[in-house]
Enzyme design. Sequence first.
Site, PDB file in Angstrom:
ATOM      1  N   CYS A 110       0.845  -1.192   0.000  1.00 56.17           N
ATOM      2  CA  CYS A 110       0.000   0.000   0.000  1.00 56.17           C
ATOM      3  C   CYS A 110       0.883   1.245   0.000  1.00 56.17           C
ATOM      4  O   CYS A 110       1.870   1.308   0.733  1.00 56.17           O
ATOM      5  CB  CYS A 110      -0.915   0.001   1.228  1.00 56.17           C
ATOM      6  SG  CYS A 110      -2.034   1.415   1.329  1.00 56.17           S
ATOM      7  N   HIS A 114      -9.189  -3.610  -2.271  1.00 61.53           N
ATOM      8  CA  HIS A 114      -8.209  -2.829  -1.506  1.00 61.53           C
ATOM      9  C   HIS A 114      -8.579  -1.346  -1.500  1.00 61.53           C
ATOM     10  O   HIS A 114      -8.607  -0.704  -0.435  1.00 61.53           O
ATOM     11  CB  HIS A 114      -6.821  -3.037  -2.121  1.00 61.53           C
ATOM     12  CG  HIS A 114      -5.714  -2.320  -1.427  1.00 61.53           C
ATOM     13  ND1 HIS A 114      -4.714  -2.973  -0.739  1.00 61.53           N
ATOM     14  CD2 HIS A 114      -5.422  -1.000  -1.322  1.00 61.53           C
ATOM     15  CE1 HIS A 114      -3.864  -2.087  -0.237  1.00 61.53           C
ATOM     16  NE2 HIS A 114      -4.275  -0.874  -0.578  1.00 61.53           N
ATOM     17  N   GLU A 115      -8.862  -0.803  -2.687  1.00 60.47           N
ATOM     18  CA  GLU A 115      -9.137   0.633  -2.787  1.00 60.47           C
ATOM     19  C   GLU A 115     -10.493   1.001  -2.175  1.00 60.47           C
ATOM     20  O   GLU A 115     -10.629   2.050  -1.535  1.00 60.47           O
ATOM     21  CB  GLU A 115      -9.069   1.097  -4.253  1.00 60.47           C
ATOM     22  CG  GLU A 115      -7.747   0.839  -4.950  1.00 60.47           C
ATOM     23  CD  GLU A 115      -6.537   1.349  -4.190  1.00 60.47           C
ATOM     24  OE1 GLU A 115      -6.689   2.283  -3.369  1.00 60.47           O
ATOM     25  OE2 GLU A 115      -5.433   0.815  -4.400  1.00 60.47           O
ATOM     26  N   HIS A 175     -10.255   1.442   1.460  1.00 59.54           N
ATOM     27  CA  HIS A 175      -9.761   2.771   1.847  1.00 59.54           C
ATOM     28  C   HIS A 175     -10.915   3.753   2.022  1.00 59.54           C
ATOM     29  O   HIS A 175     -10.881   4.607   2.923  1.00 59.54           O
ATOM     30  CB  HIS A 175      -8.800   3.323   0.788  1.00 59.54           C
ATOM     31  CG  HIS A 175      -7.377   2.907   0.971  1.00 59.54           C
ATOM     32  ND1 HIS A 175      -6.643   3.200   2.106  1.00 59.54           N
ATOM     33  CD2 HIS A 175      -6.526   2.230   0.144  1.00 59.54           C
ATOM     34  CE1 HIS A 175      -5.419   2.725   1.979  1.00 59.54           C
ATOM     35  NE2 HIS A 175      -5.319   2.127   0.802  1.00 59.54           N
TER      36      HIS A 175
END
Length: 210
Positions: free
Chosen positions: A142, A185-186, A189
């Site tokens: 990351c 993953h994004e 966030h």
Amino acid sequence: MKTTYATICLVLILASCSIAKSSVKNAFSNKELKLIKAADGNAPMRVYKITNKTDSLLLRKKSSYINPEPKNAALQLFAQRLYATVTDSASLGVGIAAPQVGILKNIIWVQRLDKQNLPFEVYLNPKIVGYSKEKQTVTEGCLSIPDRRETLNSRSQIIDIEYDTLEGEHKAETIKGFTAVIFQHEIDHLNGILYLDHLTEEIEDSKLKP
């Protein structure tokens, strides 16, 4: 007549309040606008790191809906600067989310490793609406977590997503393989979640197994 006039005024006031609230909800804050407009579209933005206490606190916050207005100059500029950041030689990631540069809005860039020429594409308000039970084992890093990579076993092999485009269209798509990992993953966030949280969960789960 007086009652009718008063009623009409009340309706107009409530309507204008509703519009004002909607605009505030969908707009960038003054602080965010200052960050966005600090340079032109080719200039990368500073990537927030968990090693910085103030950065870390922001990275743990949830982002909010952004109205996909094609004529919103600030939105267009931010999308360009976010792209410049993820493709900058100092970063070079396969994806990035708005919170990673201090903007708490639901915007991400993802490199489509599943498409010809591996293009980067921008997504507004992305949401995962379906996860496959089949998982994949992947190594993740990351931009906001320097000098660290970990292997996860909890990412779904296939996901179904919905999102808005910069042109204001709403779309749905099924994503597979490692590209699905990038999306997971994004989008994490945008919810204040880091991949290390999944690692912690996996470690705790393994302790519970006989």
